[in-house]
Design a protein around this motif. Structure first.
Motif, PDB file in Angstrom:
ATOM      1  N   PHE A 110      10.268  -5.413 -11.318  1.00 38.58           N
ATOM      2  CA  PHE A 110       8.967  -5.120 -11.865  1.00 38.58           C
ATOM      3  C   PHE A 110       8.231  -4.763 -10.605  1.00 38.58           C
ATOM      4  CE2 PHE A 110       9.010  -9.814 -10.998  1.00 38.58           C
ATOM      5  CZ  PHE A 110       7.916 -10.249 -10.613  1.00 38.58           C
ATOM      6  N   GLY A 111       7.040  -4.164 -10.735  1.00 38.52           N
ATOM      7  CA  GLY A 111       6.364  -3.615  -9.808  1.00 38.52           C
ATOM      8  C   GLY A 111       5.436  -4.545  -8.947  1.00 38.52           C
ATOM      9  N   ILE A 112       5.249  -4.043  -7.760  1.00 36.65           N
ATOM     10  CA  ILE A 112       4.494  -4.928  -6.847  1.00 36.65           C
ATOM     11  C   ILE A 112       3.297  -5.150  -6.999  1.00 36.65           C
ATOM     12  CG2 ILE A 112       3.829  -3.009  -5.242  1.00 36.65           C
ATOM     13  CD1 ILE A 112       4.611  -4.682  -2.795  1.00 36.65           C
ATOM     14  N   GLU A 113       2.620  -4.505  -7.839  1.00 36.58           N
ATOM     15  CA  GLU A 113       1.189  -4.615  -8.138  1.00 36.58           C
ATOM     16  C   GLU A 113       0.963  -5.953  -9.159  1.00 36.58           C
ATOM     17  OE1 GLU A 113      -2.662  -2.015  -9.211  1.00 36.58           O
ATOM     18  OE2 GLU A 113      -0.932  -1.718 -10.723  1.00 36.58           O
ATOM     19  N   GLU A 114       1.979  -6.194 -10.100  1.00 34.08           N
ATOM     20  CA  GLU A 114       2.046  -7.244 -11.043  1.00 34.08           C
ATOM     21  C   GLU A 114       2.074  -8.448 -10.139  1.00 34.08           C
ATOM     22  OE1 GLU A 114       4.458  -8.980 -14.764  1.00 34.08           O
ATOM     23  OE2 GLU A 114       4.759  -7.062 -14.031  1.00 34.08           O
ATOM     24  N   CYS A 115       3.092  -8.377  -8.995  1.00 32.04           N
ATOM     25  CA  CYS A 115       3.391  -9.756  -8.066  1.00 32.04           C
ATOM     26  C   CYS A 115       2.148 -10.077  -7.333  1.00 32.04           C
ATOM     27  CB  CYS A 115       4.651  -9.175  -7.291  1.00 32.04           C
ATOM     28  SG  CYS A 115       4.918 -10.399  -5.981  1.00 32.04           S
ATOM     29  N   LEU A 116       1.407  -8.904  -6.787  1.00 33.87           N
ATOM     30  CA  LEU A 116       0.410  -9.200  -5.869  1.00 33.87           C
ATOM     31  C   LEU A 116      -1.038  -9.639  -6.710  1.00 33.87           C
ATOM     32  CD1 LEU A 116       0.443  -6.038  -3.533  1.00 33.87           C
ATOM     33  CD2 LEU A 116       0.811  -8.631  -2.860  1.00 33.87           C
ATOM     34  N   ILE A 117      -1.122  -9.430  -8.051  1.00 31.93           N
ATOM     35  CA  ILE A 117      -2.052  -9.877  -8.882  1.00 31.93           C
ATOM     36  C   ILE A 117      -1.746 -11.244  -9.254  1.00 31.93           C
ATOM     37  CG2 ILE A 117      -3.590  -9.556 -11.046  1.00 31.93           C
ATOM     38  CD1 ILE A 117      -2.973  -6.605 -10.555  1.00 31.93           C
ATOM     39  N   SER A 118      -0.840 -11.785  -9.539  1.00 31.64           N
ATOM     40  CA  SER A 118      -0.283 -12.839 -10.016  1.00 31.64           C
ATOM     41  C   SER A 118      -0.373 -13.676  -8.846  1.00 31.64           C
ATOM     42  CB  SER A 118       1.228 -12.869 -10.560  1.00 31.64           C
ATOM     43  OG  SER A 118       1.308 -12.296 -11.823  1.00 31.64           O
ATOM     44  N   PHE A 119       0.190 -13.356  -7.613  1.00 28.77           N
ATOM     45  CA  PHE A 119       0.099 -14.365  -6.483  1.00 28.77           C
ATOM     46  C   PHE A 119      -1.489 -14.554  -6.208  1.00 28.77           C
ATOM     47  CE2 PHE A 119      -1.127 -13.730  -2.089  1.00 28.77           C
ATOM     48  CZ  PHE A 119      -0.715 -14.805  -1.373  1.00 28.77           C
ATOM     49  N   SER A 120      -2.233 -13.534  -6.055  1.00 29.27           N
ATOM     50  CA  SER A 120      -3.634 -13.621  -6.015  1.00 29.27           C
ATOM     51  C   SER A 120      -4.541 -14.648  -6.627  1.00 29.27           C
ATOM     52  CB  SER A 120      -4.291 -12.457  -5.861  1.00 29.27           C
ATOM     53  OG  SER A 120      -3.817 -11.564  -4.483  1.00 29.27           O
ATOM     54  N   LEU A 121      -4.209 -14.491  -7.948  1.00 34.95           N
ATOM     55  CA  LEU A 121      -4.887 -15.478  -8.842  1.00 34.95           C
ATOM     56  C   LEU A 121      -4.398 -17.020  -8.701  1.00 34.95           C
ATOM     57  CD1 LEU A 121      -5.026 -12.991 -12.185  1.00 34.95           C
ATOM     58  CD2 LEU A 121      -7.144 -13.859 -10.584  1.00 34.95           C
ATOM     59  N   GLN A 122      -3.070 -16.865  -8.551  1.00 35.40           N
ATOM     60  CA  GLN A 122      -2.385 -18.194  -8.421  1.00 35.40           C
ATOM     61  C   GLN A 122      -2.806 -19.083  -7.102  1.00 35.40           C
ATOM     62  OE1 GLN A 122       2.060 -18.999  -8.659  1.00 35.40           O
ATOM     63  NE2 GLN A 122       1.733 -19.523  -6.681  1.00 35.40           N
ATOM     64  N   GLU A 123      -3.023 -18.296  -6.099  1.00 34.53           N
ATOM     65  CA  GLU A 123      -3.416 -18.624  -4.910  1.00 34.53           C
ATOM     66  C   GLU A 123      -5.032 -19.110  -4.961  1.00 34.53           C
ATOM     67  OE1 GLU A 123      -1.041 -20.169  -3.139  1.00 34.53           O
ATOM     68  OE2 GLU A 123       0.114 -18.932  -4.513  1.00 34.53           O
ATOM     69  N   LEU A 124      -5.853 -18.269  -5.477  1.00 35.26           N
ATOM     70  CA  LEU A 124      -7.163 -18.496  -5.717  1.00 35.26           C
ATOM     71  C   LEU A 124      -7.553 -19.683  -6.582  1.00 35.26           C
ATOM     72  CD1 LEU A 124     -10.022 -17.390  -5.527  1.00 35.26           C
ATOM     73  CD2 LEU A 124      -9.774 -16.198  -7.495  1.00 35.26           C
ATOM     74  N   TYR A 125      -6.615 -20.010  -7.453  1.00 36.23           N
ATOM     75  CA  TYR A 125      -6.686 -21.277  -8.449  1.00 36.23           C
ATOM     76  C   TYR A 125      -6.514 -22.401  -7.474  1.00 36.23           C
ATOM     77  CZ  TYR A 125      -5.018 -24.824 -11.383  1.00 36.23           C
ATOM     78  OH  TYR A 125      -5.054 -26.127 -11.991  1.00 36.23           O
ATOM     79  N   PHE A 126      -5.363 -22.349  -6.620  1.00 38.17           N
ATOM     80  CA  PHE A 126      -4.823 -23.405  -5.821  1.00 38.17           C
ATOM     81  C   PHE A 126      -6.132 -23.698  -4.903  1.00 38.17           C
ATOM     82  CE2 PHE A 126      -0.559 -22.985  -7.547  1.00 38.17           C
ATOM     83  CZ  PHE A 126      -0.597 -24.292  -8.430  1.00 38.17           C
ATOM     84  N   ALA A 127      -6.514 -22.883  -4.224  1.00 42.02           N
ATOM     85  CA  ALA A 127      -7.497 -23.016  -3.283  1.00 42.02           C
ATOM     86  C   ALA A 127      -8.925 -23.656  -3.541  1.00 42.02           C
ATOM     87  CB  ALA A 127      -7.859 -21.669  -2.784  1.00 42.02           C
ATOM     88  N   PHE A 128      -9.003 -23.472  -4.974  1.00 43.13           N
ATOM     89  CA  PHE A 128     -10.308 -24.342  -5.505  1.00 43.13           C
ATOM     90  C   PHE A 128     -10.138 -25.295  -6.685  1.00 43.13           C
ATOM     91  CE2 PHE A 128     -11.400 -20.213  -3.616  1.00 43.13           C
ATOM     92  CZ  PHE A 128     -12.551 -20.541  -2.825  1.00 43.13           C
ATOM     93  N   CYS A 129      -8.763 -25.524  -7.076  1.00 37.93           N
ATOM     94  CA  CYS A 129      -8.720 -26.381  -8.014  1.00 37.93           C
ATOM     95  C   CYS A 129      -9.196 -27.988  -7.916  1.00 37.93           C
ATOM     96  CB  CYS A 129      -7.256 -26.506  -8.779  1.00 37.93           C
ATOM     97  SG  CYS A 129      -6.041 -27.146  -7.679  1.00 37.93           S
ATOM     98  N   GLU A 130      -9.166 -28.324  -6.658  1.00 37.87           N
ATOM     99  CA  GLU A 130      -9.761 -29.751  -6.426  1.00 37.87           C
ATOM    100  C   GLU A 130     -11.284 -29.771  -6.518  1.00 37.87           C
ATOM    101  OE1 GLU A 130      -7.548 -32.116  -6.161  1.00 37.87           O
ATOM    102  OE2 GLU A 130      -6.073 -30.781  -6.692  1.00 37.87           O
ATOM    103  N   ASN A 131     -11.957 -28.775  -6.693  1.00 35.41           N
ATOM    104  CA  ASN A 131     -13.422 -28.812  -6.557  1.00 35.41           C
ATOM    105  C   ASN A 131     -13.817 -29.554  -7.895  1.00 35.41           C
ATOM    106  OD1 ASN A 131     -13.491 -27.252  -4.518  1.00 35.41           O
ATOM    107  ND2 ASN A 131     -14.339 -25.479  -5.353  1.00 35.41           N
ATOM    108  N   GLU A 132     -14.708 -30.731  -7.545  1.00 36.04           N
ATOM    109  CA  GLU A 132     -15.160 -31.672  -8.602  1.00 36.04           C
ATOM    110  C   GLU A 132     -16.501 -31.185  -9.052  1.00 36.04           C
ATOM    111  OE1 GLU A 132     -13.323 -33.960  -9.921  1.00 36.04           O
ATOM    112  OE2 GLU A 132     -11.484 -33.675  -8.551  1.00 36.04           O
TER     113      GLU A 132
END
Length: 184
Positions: A110-132
């Motif tokens: 599958f394409g690199i664009e799909e991988c990069l978008i999934s990666f970015s959203l996943q890491e954005l989630y984990f970077a901020f998911c502890e915000n209360e």
């Protein structure tokens, strides 16, 4: 709804106001890998890192000189790489679940664009998911990226987003993430 890297760029830098940080070693990216080169120049390493996240790091693959690693799992267990001439994606993640070798890279198909978008959203989630953050009204989470791939051929990644509260929900087909990431 995110459909391409331009949509992702607008979300990260216009709506969420993330700060651009230049990516190290982007000179290792071949000009024959235009999507990864575009990502390196226009996204950099802008998503805040923590120890629980995978990392965007450009490195020469140690076992195959035709591959450039660009994503490393947070514990260093596997990598995602791009072929320098064909722009095809490869990973060695499967060695964790099979009797293969760490140096055995398999094509993802599958394409690199799909991988990069999934990666970015996943890491954005984990970077901020502890915000209360206490939300006084109901979230209006709408799908922005649904049934997409990241480090395997399986469609594992879906994301919901509420633009009013800048809230991101990560739905993974194999894990149940209960927390909401509030990006501030």
């Amino acid at each position: 709804m995110i459909e391409n890297l331009n949509d992702l760029h607008n979300l990260l830098f216009k709506e969420l106001n993330l700060t651009f940080h230049e990516l190290e070693n982007s000179n290792l990216i071949s000009e024959l890998n235009p999507d990864l080169l575009d990502y390196a120049m226009n996204f950099g390493s802008s998503i805040p890192k923590n120890n629980h996240q995978d990392h965007l790091e450009i490195q020469q693959n140690r076992t195959n000189s035709e591959l450039t690693n660009f994503i490393s799992e947070n514990s260093g267990n596997w990598n995602i790489a791009v072929h320098k001439k064909t722009n095809e994606l490869y990973t060695n993640e499967h060695w964790l679940y099979t009797e293969s070798n760490l140096s055995d890279y398999r094509k993802l198909n599958f394409g690199i664009e799909e991988c990069l978008i999934s990666f970015s959203l996943q890491e954005l989630y984990f970077a901020f998911c502890e915000n209360e953050i206490e939300v006084k009204s109901e979230l209006n989470l709408i799908p922005i990226w649904t049934d997409k791939r990241y480090s395997s051929k399986e469609r594992t990644h879906s994301f919901l987003y509420d633009s009013e509260f800048k809230a991101l929900k990560f739905i993974h087909s194999e894990n149940n993430f209960e927390k909401i990431a509030f990006i501030e």
